[in-house]
Motif scaffolding. Structure first.
Motif, PDB file in Angstrom:
ATOM      1  N   THR A  52       0.792  -1.041  -0.278  1.00  0.00           N
ATOM      2  CA  THR A  52       0.429   0.278   0.314  1.00  0.00           C
ATOM      3  C   THR A  52       1.139   0.893   0.479  1.00  0.00           C
ATOM      4  O   THR A  52       2.262   1.192   0.114  1.00  0.00           O
ATOM      5  N   GLU A  56       1.438   0.356   5.066  1.00  0.00           N
ATOM      6  CA  GLU A  56       0.605  -0.438   6.130  1.00  0.00           C
ATOM      7  C   GLU A  56       0.558  -1.313   6.162  1.00  0.00           C
ATOM      8  O   GLU A  56       0.290  -2.225   6.522  1.00  0.00           O
ATOM      9  N   SER A  57       0.517  -1.711   4.590  1.00  0.00           N
ATOM     10  CA  SER A  57      -0.110  -3.211   4.483  1.00  0.00           C
ATOM     11  C   SER A  57       0.469  -3.821   3.256  1.00  0.00           C
ATOM     12  O   SER A  57       1.132  -3.489   2.178  1.00  0.00           O
ATOM     13  N   ASN A  59       1.152  -7.377   0.177  1.00  0.00           N
ATOM     14  CA  ASN A  59       0.269  -8.968   0.184  1.00  0.00           C
ATOM     15  C   ASN A  59       0.464 -10.134  -0.643  1.00  0.00           C
ATOM     16  O   ASN A  59       1.513  -9.159  -1.531  1.00  0.00           O
TER      17      ASN A  59
END
Length: 116
Positions: A52, A56-57, A59
């Motif tokens: 992101t 913060e994120s 995958n």
């Protein structure tokens, strides 16, 4: 214009590590998530990892989860891919991808070859 320049690929033995870098220009880097894709020889391009806007994120694809780490340095407009415990099936051209409003932009790629 949008430009994505990957580097860091090469020939490496199984079990070793490589770190890929992608330097972006031509757009406001912090406004977009960034991704890595790869294309193994003779196969379709496949998703590897995404991050992101501010990291913060993240995958990952199941095939790299636990071995690869995506990160970004927003001060340098750079996205990184740390690849550990490399396997021969990780052999591919690795691409940096920016999903901008006007469409997905791809770098030219960097070759990673994992072989003994």
């Amino acid at each position: 214009q949008v430009r994505l320049v990957e580097s860091g690929g090469g020939l490496v033995q199984p079990g070793r590590s490589l770190r890929l870098s992608c330097v972006a220009s031509g757009f406001i880097f912090t406004e977009f998530p960034m991704s890595w894709y790869r294309q193994p020889p003779g196969k379709e391009r496949e998703f590897v990892a995404t991050i992101t806007r501010f990291g913060e994120s993240t995958n990952y694809s199941d095939s790299v989860k636990g071995r690869f780490t995506i990160s970004r340095d927003n001060a340098r407009d750079t996205v990184l891919l740390q690849m550990n415990s490399l396997k021969p099936e990780d052999t591919a051209v690795y691409y940096c991808v920016a999903p901008l409003i006007t469409g997905n932009y791809w770098g030219l790629g960097t070759q990673v070859t994992v072989s003994s």
